[in-house]
Design a protein around this motif. Structure first.
Motif, mmCIF file in Angstrom:
data_model
loop_
_atom_site.group_PDB
_atom_site.id
_atom_site.type_symbol
_atom_site.label_atom_id
_atom_site.label_comp_id
_atom_site.label_asym_id
_atom_site.label_seq_id
_atom_site.Cartn_x
_atom_site.Cartn_y
_atom_site.Cartn_z
ATOM 1 N N PHE A 36 -43.680 32.536 28.948
ATOM 2 C CA PHE A 36 -44.627 33.207 27.817
ATOM 3 C C PHE A 36 -43.937 32.761 26.326
ATOM 4 O O PHE A 36 -44.549 33.006 25.375
ATOM 5 C CB PHE A 36 -44.650 34.619 28.144
ATOM 6 N N ALA A 82 -31.236 33.025 27.318
ATOM 7 C CA ALA A 82 -32.129 33.888 28.258
ATOM 8 C C ALA A 82 -32.424 33.723 29.660
ATOM 9 O O ALA A 82 -32.209 34.561 30.353
ATOM 10 C CB ALA A 82 -33.358 34.314 27.327
ATOM 11 N N ASN A 92 -40.404 37.765 38.832
ATOM 12 C CA ASN A 92 -41.067 38.794 37.812
ATOM 13 C C ASN A 92 -39.971 38.870 36.523
ATOM 14 O O ASN A 92 -40.523 39.169 35.334
ATOM 15 C CB ASN A 92 -41.661 40.098 38.365
ATOM 16 N N ALA A 93 -38.859 39.105 37.134
ATOM 17 C CA ALA A 93 -37.687 39.444 35.952
ATOM 18 C C ALA A 93 -37.717 38.098 35.193
ATOM 19 O O ALA A 93 -37.891 38.202 33.853
ATOM 20 C CB ALA A 93 -36.625 39.357 36.905
ATOM 21 N N ILE A 95 -40.273 36.066 34.211
ATOM 22 C CA ILE A 95 -41.485 36.394 33.441
ATOM 23 C C ILE A 95 -41.457 37.055 32.417
ATOM 24 O O ILE A 95 -41.661 36.976 31.299
ATOM 25 C CB ILE A 95 -42.661 36.511 34.446
ATOM 26 N N VAL A 96 -41.037 38.460 32.737
ATOM 27 C CA VAL A 96 -40.637 39.537 31.850
ATOM 28 C C VAL A 96 -39.853 38.927 30.843
ATOM 29 O O VAL A 96 -39.954 39.555 29.498
ATOM 30 C CB VAL A 96 -40.179 40.727 32.563
ATOM 31 N N THR A 97 -38.598 38.289 31.023
ATOM 32 C CA THR A 97 -37.755 37.793 30.147
ATOM 33 C C THR A 97 -38.284 36.776 29.123
ATOM 34 O O THR A 97 -38.231 37.069 28.004
ATOM 35 C CB THR A 97 -36.588 36.810 31.117
ATOM 36 N N PHE A 99 -41.348 36.726 28.302
ATOM 37 C CA PHE A 99 -42.119 37.653 27.507
ATOM 38 C C PHE A 99 -41.269 38.438 26.369
ATOM 39 O O PHE A 99 -41.681 38.402 25.276
ATOM 40 C CB PHE A 99 -42.956 38.790 28.425
ATOM 41 N N ALA A 100 -40.186 38.884 26.799
ATOM 42 C CA ALA A 100 -39.323 39.462 25.803
ATOM 43 C C ALA A 100 -38.780 38.483 24.974
ATOM 44 O O ALA A 100 -38.766 38.827 23.603
ATOM 45 C CB ALA A 100 -38.208 39.778 26.550
ATOM 46 N N VAL A 101 -38.644 37.233 25.260
ATOM 47 C CA VAL A 101 -38.318 36.258 24.286
ATOM 48 C C VAL A 101 -39.186 35.951 23.158
ATOM 49 O O VAL A 101 -39.027 35.728 22.185
ATOM 50 C CB VAL A 101 -37.672 34.821 25.199
ATOM 51 N N VAL A 103 -41.508 38.192 22.381
ATOM 52 C CA VAL A 103 -41.655 39.185 21.319
ATOM 53 C C VAL A 103 -40.517 39.022 20.659
ATOM 54 O O VAL A 103 -40.711 39.211 19.249
ATOM 55 C CB VAL A 103 -41.469 40.269 22.233
ATOM 56 N N PHE A 104 -39.210 38.841 20.904
ATOM 57 C CA PHE A 104 -38.202 38.336 20.047
ATOM 58 C C PHE A 104 -38.471 37.508 18.910
ATOM 59 O O PHE A 104 -38.281 37.867 17.724
ATOM 60 C CB PHE A 104 -36.997 37.969 20.900
ATOM 61 N N ASN A 107 -40.989 38.437 16.289
ATOM 62 C CA ASN A 107 -40.310 39.551 15.367
ATOM 63 C C ASN A 107 -39.347 38.942 14.392
ATOM 64 O O ASN A 107 -39.287 39.547 13.446
ATOM 65 C CB ASN A 107 -39.886 40.857 16.096
#
Lengths: 297, 247, 354
Positions: A36, A82, A92-93, A95-97, A99-101, A103-104, A107
């Motif tokens: 993502f 990351a 999933n971990a 993918i979520v990572t 996604f967090a990257v 967002v990071f 921002n």
């Protein structure tokens, strides 16, 4: 309606989408990671153009180089910082990572630059138009076709002729066995991220040139396109990604000319609905290959 | 001084303990077999040696240096090569490319050409199939390719995981003959087999595994004398009663 | 009789362990806390309900359920349309279909209808989606969220388009939010322990083995998906009646990221994980917001700091994933330590293929 202009526009759109999809599928093939953060590589490259051309007034060739390098660097760093530590964990971990990257990075830009869009200056020749057999075509549409063709040839040479390329194809097939040949896992994965970043950087140049501006959310749309192109084309091969990109470009352009004006705002929803329906009948995409579901660590 | 020493190896899959302290040794030039029925931990042992699995306990020493918990690529570099169970040929790559990746460690262009010729001599079929995709080869051909691929890296120790699995009797004969040839050429080999009877015909020494532990160890002759080989081959009644972990 | 009750409580002690502190915190805050703290607590309870709904499907099936926040949105809009007085709707949503404008129902049936509509939509689109795995499943559910979002922003005869939908009464008090969260807790716990939940967890851990023992994976996932949407729609109604005005943006990536981070940080495998995650994320987020506000109010910087909260949340999330991949709680339900300690189970050793 279907004239030379339509053909060239479709080819250029398809080329751009193929680049986007290819960058995504290279990483997915090896790491089984739906990245993502991929859209953010495109966004960062856009800001690199803003920095280089708009703020520093660097010459255009330097700007383009900086843009591509920025995407490559960010892609590599996200892998290093990351994804590498999370690699052996559940899909999933990962993918979520990613996604967090994503967002990071969004921002970071939001805080460091601005939430508002910034203008980017592209090489003067991008906005030129030329006439081919009576059709008026923007030069950048022809450029993206040419650049994509060159990149596709170069990439396929890399994959076929070099050992690293062979190792990457082997790793996409059987990751652990590739390591048993003595090929370092990190080398293969980092190379995939570097190439992915390179493709994102090049695609970014053409992507931001369409709106001539960049904002923190610039990466969202190309990411979606890459997603959809990859699932349509087939997520198990690079050929699938390229085919998916061109098919997506074609369908998009067809919908644009055939949908009534009142429905055009639903075009994206239409596209996704079509893809979902298509996947129900052919879950592996257009280009089917043996399902390998081995996970990587 | 043994080339490979495994001491007190324990490994588990999640909560399931697969190995309960295994110790084996392989000396240079030896052909050693690890025997036992399905699921006693033979492959787990090889994978642990190779660094594919991380052992819970125990040490693995190769040529005097500890290699426990090293990554597979580092262990390959040290000179151990694994021919994995089920061949694991890169199906989308050609035979040529499979062999080229086999030669990844310590690649030298001039040596590579000579090595290829040597492989063609050992496995003539690979020459005919050189430009075909690995996935198109038959099971026996794939097994040969897998062994050739491992040999291309000039390993000091070759570990073969069930090389006869799923092969026709004729092909099995061929593979066993080949293993003997490799030994005669000076290779050190650790062979994992379910087919104990056949393996005991060719090996120097053997370890017999049951339920993640070594039950018997000795020369091929000793093992043959001590153990009713047929019962090992077909699975002993008393063993079958105890809970076995399927890997 | 007493024995039976004690045994029952001991068996289901997780619910008690989670519910008691939750209720206690609410009572204490309502008695001694500030208005702001009570607001945070109320919002926390509503979020908790959403996370329980997400846990029911995502936690037990292992499928990243992007659509969840979309179903929350559907519940919110349906409740909003049913509860808001016709006069207000006429003014606030100028293009609304006349039939919808005239609708007006009491609060409770509205929330229930909202939940049912969300579940019905999930039931309508869910079955084929549940057949997909891996990449295709992640992407199609993601695309479905986008489709829901596009419809919300474009169908201005129903939702007022991208503009704000307003005029709902603030019906959800801290007590109601708490009640909703407790109800969702019970449902999520019941589901996880039920036969269906067990089957779903089996498909998550190994879908081939699950199929081999006769579990219909698609059907099992489907039922979990619909239940999860029902819960999302229900909590969406409560949320709408607390927030009172909202737009499609409230049900998109940013909110989904928040819900995901709660579930992942706590540990998606258990209801306890969902609870702990929601607590941790809420505290971290409110703390960061205070920091952000302080920085901005102090004018020490020449610019306003936006997005610091999200930034730190993202870093926090990746850190949890690196060091505690199965979340703070780690997939198990909270239980009091037993007498006669069980031996520790050795952790996963496979460094390569998980």
């Amino acid at each position: 309606m279907i004239d030379l202009e339509f053909v060239i526009n479709t080819l250029s759109l398809g080329s751009l989408y193929a680049l986007l999809a290819l960058g995504l599928v290279l990483v997915y093939g090896i790491l089984k990671l739906v990245n993502f953060a991929y859209g953010e590589y495109i966004m960062i490259a856009g800001y690199a153009i803003y920095l280089s051309a708009t703020l520093l007034h660097a010459p255009w060739y330097l700007t383009l180089l900086i843009a591509v390098l920025a995407a490559v660097l960010v892609s590599y760093l996200t892998e290093l910082i990351a994804f590498r530590p999370v690699r052996s964990q559940s899909p999933n971990a990962l993918i979520v990572t990613s996604f967090a990257v994503s967002v990071f990075l969004q921002n970071v830009v939001l805080i460091m630059v601005s939430p508002r869009a910034r203008p980017v200056q592209l090489p003067f020749f991008f906005s030129r138009t030329i006439e081919i057999a009576g059709a008026t075509v923007p030069l950048r549409n022809l450029l993206v076709i040419a650049v994509t063709a060159v990149l596709l040839v170069a990439l396929s040479l890399l994959m076929k002729k070099t050992v690293v390329g062979m190792a990457m194809r082997a790793a996409a097939d059987k990751f652990t066995t590739t390591r048993l040949m003595g090929v370092p896992a990190n080398l293969v994965i980092s190379t995939a991220f570097v190439i992915s970043g390179l493709l994102a950087g090049v695609a970014s140049i053409f992507w931001v040139s369409r709106s001539a501006s960049v904002d923190p959310l610039t990466g969202a749309a190309p990411l979606l396109i890459a997603f959809i192109a990859v699932v349509t084309g087939g997520m198990h091969s690079t050929l699938g990604a390229v085919v998916g990109g061109f098919v997506y470009g074609l369908v998009f352009n067809l919908l644009s000319v055939t949908l009534p004006a009142s429905m055009i705002s639903y075009r994206d929803a239409f596209m996704f609905a079509l893809v979902v329906v298509f996947l129900l009948f052919r879950p592996a995409g257009i280009i089917k290959r043996g399902y390998t579901e081995e996970r990587v660590g | 001084m043994a080339m490979l020493t495994v001491e007190n190896l324990e490994a588990s899959y999640g909560a399931v303990r697969a190995l309960h302290g295994i110790s084996i040794e392989v000396a240079e030039g030896e052909l050693v077999a690890l025997l036992g029925v399905n699921g006693v931990g033979k492959s787990t042992t090889l994978k642990s040696i190779m660094g594919v699995l991380r052992p819970v306990k125990g040490t693995i020493t190769f040529e005097g240096q500890e290699i426990t918990n090293r990554s597979p690529e580092k262990i390959v570099k040290r000179g151990i090569s694994l021919v994995p169970e089920g061949r694991e040929i890169f199906g989308t790559l050609t035979v040529e490319e499979n062999l080229r990746l086999g030669a990844y460690v310590g690649f030298k262009r001039d040596r590579y050409k000579a090595d290829l010729e040597e492989m063609f001599e050992l496995f003539p079929i690979l020459k005919d199939r050189f430009h075909q995709a690995g996935g198109l080869l038959s099971g026996g051909e794939q097994q040969m390719l897998a062994i050739a691929r491992a040999l291309m890296g000039h390993p000091k120790l070759i570990m073969l995981d069930e090389p006869s699995l799923g092969l026709s009797p004729a092909m099995t004969d061929q593979i066993f003959r080949l293993i003997v040839t490799l030994k005669e050429r000076g290779s050190t080999i650790l062979l994992v087999e379910q087919n104990a009877e056949r393996a005991l015909e060719i090996v120097d020494r053997a370890y017999l595994l049951a339920n993640g532990q070594i039950e018997h160890a000795g020369t091929a002759e000793e093992i043959k004398r001590k153990v009713d080989v047929a019962s090992v081959y077909f699975g002993d009644q008393t063993d079958a009663d105890s809970c076995e972990v399927s890997l | 009789m007493m024995d039976k009750i004690t045994a029952f409580i001991r068996k289901h002690q997780t619910v008690v362990l989670l519910a008691v502190p939750l209720v206690l915190a609410g009572v204490l805050i309502s008695m001694f806390g500030s208005r702001l703290l009570l607001d945070i607590y109320t919002y926390f309870c509503v979020s908790l309900g959403m996370v329980y709904g997400l846990q029911v499907f995502m936690g037990n099936s292992g499928i990243l359920s992007w659509t969840h926040v979309g179903f929350v949105g559907i519940g919110a809009y349906v409740t909003g349309i049913l509860v808001t007085p016709p006069m207000v709707k006429e003014m606030g949503v100028p293009n609304m279909y006349p039939a919808l404008v005239d609708l007006s129902l009491p609060v409770v049936p509205s929330i229930l209808i909202g939940a049912l509509v969300a579940a019905a939509i999930a039931a309508l689109i869910g079955y084929p989606l549940m057949r997909l795995n891996d990449f295709a499943s992640v992407i199609t559910l993601f695309a479905t969220l986008i489709v829901i979002h596009v419809v919300m922003t474009q169908w201005d005869n129903v939702t007022n388009g991208p503009r704000t939908f307003f005029g709902l009464p603030q019906w959800t008090t801290w007590g109601i939010a708490l009640g909703g969260a407790l109800l969702m807790l019970l449902v999520a716990y019941w589901f996880r322990e039920s036969g269906l939940g067990l089957k779903l967890r089996a498909t998550r851990d190994d879908r081939y083995a699950a199929a081999a023992i006769g579990i219909d994976m698609v059907l099992t996932r489907y039922l979990g998906f619909v239940l999860s949407a029902l819960m999302a729609g229900f909590v969406g109604g409560l949320w709408a009646l607390y927030i009172t005005s909202f737009s499609p943006k409230s049900f998109y990536m940013a909110e989904m990221f928040l819900l995901l981070s709660m579930l992942v940080i706590g540990g998606s495998g258990s209801v306890s994980g969902a609870t702990v995650g929601a607590v941790v994320v809420t505290i971290a987020r409110e703390g960061l917001r205070q920091v952000e506000a302080t920085i901005n109010n102090a004018h020490v910087l020449s610019f306003e700091v936006f997005g610091l909260t999200e930034l730190v949340m993202a870093v926090l999330m990746v850190m949890v994933l690196i060091w505690r991949p199965s979340g703070v709680v780690g997939g198990q339900e909270l239980r009091l330590p037993r007498f006669g300690k069980k031996k520790d189970v050795p952790a996963e050793v496979d460094g390569l293929a998980a």
